[in-house]
Design a protein around this motif. Structure first.
Motif, PDB file in Angstrom:
ATOM      1  N   GLY A 128       0.779  -1.222   0.000  1.00  0.00           N
ATOM      2  CA  GLY A 128       0.000   0.000   0.000  1.00  0.00           C
ATOM      3  C   GLY A 128       0.811   1.271   0.000  1.00  0.00           C
ATOM      4  O   GLY A 128       0.244   2.365  -0.042  1.00  0.00           O
ATOM      5  N   TYR A 129       2.136   1.173   0.024  1.00  0.00           N
ATOM      6  CA  TYR A 129       3.008   2.346  -0.031  1.00  0.00           C
ATOM      7  C   TYR A 129       3.910   2.249  -1.256  1.00  0.00           C
ATOM      8  O   TYR A 129       4.434   1.175  -1.582  1.00  0.00           O
ATOM      9  N   THR A 130       4.101   3.390  -1.917  1.00  0.00           N
ATOM     10  CA  THR A 130       4.853   3.432  -3.166  1.00  0.00           C
ATOM     11  C   THR A 130       6.353   3.429  -2.902  1.00  0.00           C
ATOM     12  O   THR A 130       6.878   4.284  -2.178  1.00  0.00           O
ATOM     13  N   ASP A 131       7.041   2.476  -3.509  1.00  0.00           N
ATOM     14  CA  ASP A 131       8.482   2.316  -3.375  1.00  0.00           C
ATOM     15  C   ASP A 131       9.192   2.972  -4.557  1.00  0.00           C
ATOM     16  O   ASP A 131       8.558   3.338  -5.559  1.00  0.00           O
ATOM     17  N   LEU A 132      10.510   3.087  -4.459  1.00  0.00           N
ATOM     18  CA  LEU A 132      11.292   3.795  -5.474  1.00  0.00           C
ATOM     19  C   LEU A 132      12.532   3.014  -5.863  1.00  0.00           C
ATOM     20  O   LEU A 132      13.173   2.380  -5.018  1.00  0.00           O
ATOM     21  N   LEU A 133      12.871   3.083  -7.141  1.00  0.00           N
ATOM     22  CA  LEU A 133      14.208   2.718  -7.588  1.00  0.00           C
ATOM     23  C   LEU A 133      14.871   3.993  -8.103  1.00  0.00           C
ATOM     24  O   LEU A 133      14.305   4.700  -8.931  1.00  0.00           O
ATOM     25  N   ILE A 134      16.062   4.298  -7.585  1.00  0.00           N
ATOM     26  CA  ILE A 134      16.864   5.404  -8.077  1.00  0.00           C
ATOM     27  C   ILE A 134      18.058   4.822  -8.811  1.00  0.00           C
ATOM     28  O   ILE A 134      18.847   4.061  -8.229  1.00  0.00           O
ATOM     29  N   THR A 135      18.152   5.101 -10.102  1.00  0.00           N
ATOM     30  CA  THR A 135      19.255   4.566 -10.899  1.00  0.00           C
ATOM     31  C   THR A 135      20.518   5.388 -10.654  1.00  0.00           C
ATOM     32  O   THR A 135      20.465   6.572 -10.332  1.00  0.00           O
ATOM     33  N   HIS A 136      21.659   4.732 -10.833  1.00  0.00           N
ATOM     34  CA  HIS A 136      22.954   5.334 -10.520  1.00  0.00           C
ATOM     35  C   HIS A 136      23.999   4.889 -11.532  1.00  0.00           C
ATOM     36  O   HIS A 136      23.863   3.825 -12.162  1.00  0.00           O
ATOM     37  N   TYR A 137      25.062   5.675 -11.627  1.00  0.00           N
ATOM     38  CA  TYR A 137      26.317   5.112 -12.125  1.00  0.00           C
ATOM     39  C   TYR A 137      26.957   4.401 -10.941  1.00  0.00           C
ATOM     40  O   TYR A 137      27.137   4.983  -9.871  1.00  0.00           O
ATOM     41  N   GLY A 138      27.316   3.143 -11.142  1.00  0.00           N
ATOM     42  CA  GLY A 138      27.833   2.299 -10.074  1.00  0.00           C
ATOM     43  C   GLY A 138      26.859   1.161  -9.858  1.00  0.00           C
ATOM     44  O   GLY A 138      26.980   0.107 -10.468  1.00  0.00           O
ATOM     45  N   TYR A 139      25.862   1.376  -8.995  1.00  0.00           N
ATOM     46  CA  TYR A 139      24.777   0.403  -8.846  1.00  0.00           C
ATOM     47  C   TYR A 139      23.524   1.150  -8.404  1.00  0.00           C
ATOM     48  O   TYR A 139      23.588   2.222  -7.812  1.00  0.00           O
ATOM     49  N   ASN A 140      22.366   0.595  -8.740  1.00  0.00           N
ATOM     50  CA  ASN A 140      21.092   1.230  -8.464  1.00  0.00           C
ATOM     51  C   ASN A 140      20.666   0.986  -7.022  1.00  0.00           C
ATOM     52  O   ASN A 140      21.084   0.007  -6.398  1.00  0.00           O
ATOM     53  N   ARG A 141      19.809   1.874  -6.496  1.00  0.00           N
ATOM     54  CA  ARG A 141      19.327   1.744  -5.125  1.00  0.00           C
ATOM     55  C   ARG A 141      17.816   1.538  -5.119  1.00  0.00           C
ATOM     56  O   ARG A 141      17.068   2.311  -5.714  1.00  0.00           O
ATOM     57  N   LEU A 142      17.385   0.478  -4.431  1.00  0.00           N
ATOM     58  CA  LEU A 142      15.961   0.204  -4.235  1.00  0.00           C
ATOM     59  C   LEU A 142      15.570   0.686  -2.844  1.00  0.00           C
ATOM     60  O   LEU A 142      16.149   0.252  -1.836  1.00  0.00           O
ATOM     61  N   TYR A 143      14.585   1.580  -2.792  1.00  0.00           N
ATOM     62  CA  TYR A 143      14.118   2.130  -1.530  1.00  0.00           C
ATOM     63  C   TYR A 143      12.702   1.644  -1.258  1.00  0.00           C
ATOM     64  O   TYR A 143      11.769   1.966  -1.999  1.00  0.00           O
ATOM     65  N   ARG A 144      12.575   0.878  -0.179  1.00  0.00           N
ATOM     66  CA  ARG A 144      11.247   0.424   0.241  1.00  0.00           C
ATOM     67  C   ARG A 144      10.606   1.503   1.108  1.00  0.00           C
ATOM     68  O   ARG A 144      11.239   2.077   2.001  1.00  0.00           O
ATOM     69  N   ASN A 145       9.342   1.789   0.824  1.00  0.00           N
ATOM     70  CA  ASN A 145       8.589   2.779   1.585  1.00  0.00           C
ATOM     71  C   ASN A 145       7.973   2.091   2.803  1.00  0.00           C
ATOM     72  O   ASN A 145       7.048   1.294   2.683  1.00  0.00           O
ATOM     73  N   ALA A 146       8.522   2.391   3.969  1.00  0.00           N
ATOM     74  CA  ALA A 146       8.054   1.773   5.205  1.00  0.00           C
ATOM     75  C   ALA A 146       7.087   2.709   5.913  1.00  0.00           C
ATOM     76  O   ALA A 146       7.356   3.220   7.002  1.00  0.00           O
ATOM     77  N   GLY A 158      18.109  -8.617  -3.275  1.00  0.00           N
ATOM     78  CA  GLY A 158      18.820  -9.436  -4.252  1.00  0.00           C
ATOM     79  C   GLY A 158      19.321  -8.675  -5.453  1.00  0.00           C
ATOM     80  O   GLY A 158      19.750  -9.281  -6.448  1.00  0.00           O
ATOM     81  N   LEU A 159      19.307  -7.336  -5.390  1.00  0.00           N
ATOM     82  CA  LEU A 159      19.840  -6.521  -6.475  1.00  0.00           C
ATOM     83  C   LEU A 159      21.314  -6.244  -6.228  1.00  0.00           C
ATOM     84  O   LEU A 159      21.772  -6.238  -5.081  1.00  0.00           O
ATOM     85  N   PRO A 160      22.097  -5.993  -7.284  1.00  0.00           N
ATOM     86  CA  PRO A 160      23.525  -5.710  -7.103  1.00  0.00           C
ATOM     87  C   PRO A 160      23.736  -4.505  -6.180  1.00  0.00           C
ATOM     88  O   PRO A 160      23.063  -3.481  -6.314  1.00  0.00           O
ATOM     89  N   ALA A 161      24.666  -4.639  -5.246  1.00  0.00           N
ATOM     90  CA  ALA A 161      24.979  -3.558  -4.308  1.00  0.00           C
ATOM     91  C   ALA A 161      26.418  -3.090  -4.474  1.00  0.00           C
ATOM     92  O   ALA A 161      27.005  -2.510  -3.563  1.00  0.00           O
ATOM     93  N   SER A 162      26.982  -3.352  -5.628  1.00  0.00           N
ATOM     94  CA  SER A 162      28.312  -2.856  -5.985  1.00  0.00           C
ATOM     95  C   SER A 162      28.421  -2.933  -7.496  1.00  0.00           C
ATOM     96  O   SER A 162      27.556  -3.497  -8.169  1.00  0.00           O
TER      97      SER A 162
END
Length: 565
Positions: A128-146, A158-162
């Motif tokens: 019920g809350y909108t989450d975000l993916l912010i793309t990057h040079y390097g690796y992308n960040r997934l932000y869960r809306n808590a 399970g997404l790349p963190a480097s």
């Protein structure tokens, strides 16, 4: 589409050409609403590397579920930050509902730092809350809306963190229609700062005789990524298995998902820089095929590769088929692909009147009905990539105006930029563009990211007809209803739109769908095709109201536009 859907007849070309354009008057109200966060992206007067070129996207979303739309400004960095200076942060602005956007960045959980690029949104865990993916040079960040505060769950998901990949556009998309949002990411070039050559060091490092940063032709291409949502907050890389790792050279930037053939399964289009663009057809078995060449969407009208950055999907001619517009580099024009059905698109750039301007470097773009006449117009924002160019090359400007094409209702557009208000003609180095109703009056505002400057917030103070705003909430389908298609019949027109995650240039617009009704006082019928392909239909919906439809439950909320609109 349901059996009741019929294609609306077009107006005659002569009648359309004689139309008088409405009084459109865009004003930049960013500072008066408190939207002031300054973008930081690369050098201001000189850029040494291609990484300093692309800039940032923006998002309009309701992150705290209070019914008001908020604003996220993604931020970047630069190579020469002074020692000890903190990395620039992302800016999250909460809509107070009192004509102000309050800066809640410090408590948002959205950590800045590094070469962030763009953003897309979707409720990937259906809480019920909108989450975000912010793309990057390097690796992308997934932000869960808590529950109104974000937490970085990239590694846990399970997404790349480097790494050293250059994520650009992205879209949450339920490509297999299992009710869980999957994730597509486009990647630009393979780049390492320590190995990058400097301006003027190769034939790819000059522009009209001026030594500038190198690329993209001086760099290897990369491949795009698709992650399948496994449930329980985890994703699995299915890029190879799904077929999104296509053969050939592609510098991928903007991406948009839409159902281009109307079969109920989302497809994906990717705008590629200096290489053929990609159209992924959903094969309905968990895989995609690139059909861009045979569909006519890989190249320009003369078969040339184009320097494409931004992309939008929408039905500009009201024939119930989703068309494509993309922005390109200067000495080119924007490209308009008209969907003729059966996986064939016509390059309508010239006949539609978009083949006019060649001095712009185009980025964010959108199909949007600003005057609410029932026909989608086109807005594009622009900005050069070389700060040095204004002083070195006559006739080229680093800061550029925007472009607004008004729909003539006969398959063509008229450039009305010069008469559409000072906010459009003012020069800027713009990148991302997002649409949303921030003041709750039923009309769309536009947030634009400006490189190394505060953003713009464009509000149309001019004439507007009636409208209907529809919000979808999935239950059996994904909660964000991404991929849901709405068909509105009103005033002799048939309009189609879809809920989308990510488009324009690396940006996210409001999930709510806006339909201009012109002089019509009601929509005769509204048909919703949910992402799981079930259909619901509603009759005689009054104009000038917000309507929320929950899957399987019908209309659960109505509220009229304010009387002062």
């Amino acid at each position: 589409m349901g059996s009741a859907v019929k294609v609306a007849p077009r107006s005659s070309p002569k009648a359309a050409v004689d139309l008088a354009a409405p009084a459109i008057d865009f004003r930049d109200v960013a500072s008066s609403l408190g939207l002031s966060g300054r973008n930081v992206y690369g050098g201001e007067t000189r850029k040494r590397y291609i990484l300093e070129m692309t800039g940032n996207g923006v998002a309009i979303l309701d992150y705290d579920n209070d019914g008001r739309r908020d604003v996220l400004l993604v931020n970047g960095t630069r190579f020469d930050l002074p020692d000890g200076q903190a990395q620039p942060r992302h800016y999250l602005y909460r809509n107070t509902g009192e004509g102000r956007l309050g800066d809640v960045s410090a408590s948002s959980g959205l950590n800045g730092g590094g070469w962030a690029q763009g953003v897309c949104a979707g409720d990937y865990d259906n809480d019920g809350y909108t989450d975000l993916l912010i793309t990057h040079y390097g690796y992308n960040r997934l932000y869960r809306n808590a529950g109104g505060k974000f937490e970085d769950v990239t590694r846990q998901a399970g997404l790349p963190a480097s790494g050293e990949r250059w994520g650009s556009g992205c879209t949450f998309v339920d490509y297999d229609r299992d009710g869980l949002l999957d994730l597509f990411v486009s990647n630009y070039v393979r780049f390492r700062p320590g190995e990058a050559v400097t301006p003027g060091s190769s034939p790819f490092c000059f522009w009209k005789g001026v030594a500038v940063f190198c690329g993209p032709k001086g760099f290897p291409t990369d491949t795009n990524l698709l992650y399948h949502n496994e449930g329980s907050g985890r994703f699995r890389d299915v890029s190879e298995k799904s077929g999104v790792v296509v053969q050939g050279l592609h510098y991928s930037l903007g991406a948009v998902a839409s159902d281009f053939d109307g079969d109920g399964w989302p497809d994906i289009y990717v705008a590629c820089d200096s290489t053929p663009s990609i159209l992924y057809r959903n094969n309905r078995d968990g895989s995609f095929s690139d059909v861009s060449v045979e569909a006519g969407t890989a190249y320009g009208d003369a078969g040339q590769e184009e320097g494409s950055m931004g992309v939008a999907a929408g039905d500009f001619d009201n024939d119930a088929r989703i068309d494509i517009v993309k922005t390109n580099f200067m000495d080119e024009t924007s490209t308009l692909y008209r969907n003729l059905g059966d996986w064939f698109f016509e390059d309508a750039t010239i006949t539609a009147g978009l083949g006019v301007h060649t001095k712009y470097v185009g980025w964010g773009v959108a199909f949007v009905d600003f005057d609410h006449d029932g026909w989608k117009d086109i807005l594009a924002v622009n900005g050069h990539i070389y700060p040095e160019i204004s002083a070195a090359v006559k006739g080229e400007e680093y800061r550029q105006s925007k472009l607004l094409y008004w729909n003539l209702r006969n398959g063509a557009f008229r450039d009305v930029t010069a008469k559409a208000g000072p906010a459009l003609t003012a020069g800027a180095v713009s990148r991302g563009l997002a649409l949303g109703d921030l003041d709750g009056d039923g009309a769309l505002e536009v947030v634009v990211s400006n490189m190394n400057e505060p953003p713009s917030l464009l509000c149309n103070k001019g004439e507007k007809g009636n409208a209907l705003v529809i919000e979808l909430v999935g239950t059996r389908s994904n909660r964000s209803a991404i991929g849901g298609r709405v068909t509105v019949k009103a005033g002799g027109l048939l309009q189609v739109d879809e809920v989308r995650s990510g488009s324009s240039y690396a940006s996210q617009s409001d999930f709510r769908l806006h339909f201009g009704l012109g002089a019509a006082s009601e929509a005769e019928s509204v048909e919703v095709r949910w992402p799981n392909d079930s259909i619901e239909q509603f009759l005689e919906l009054a104009a000038n109201q917000f309507v929320t439809i929950r899957e399987g439950e019908g209309i659960v909320k109505r509220s009229p536009f304010p009387p002062s609109r």
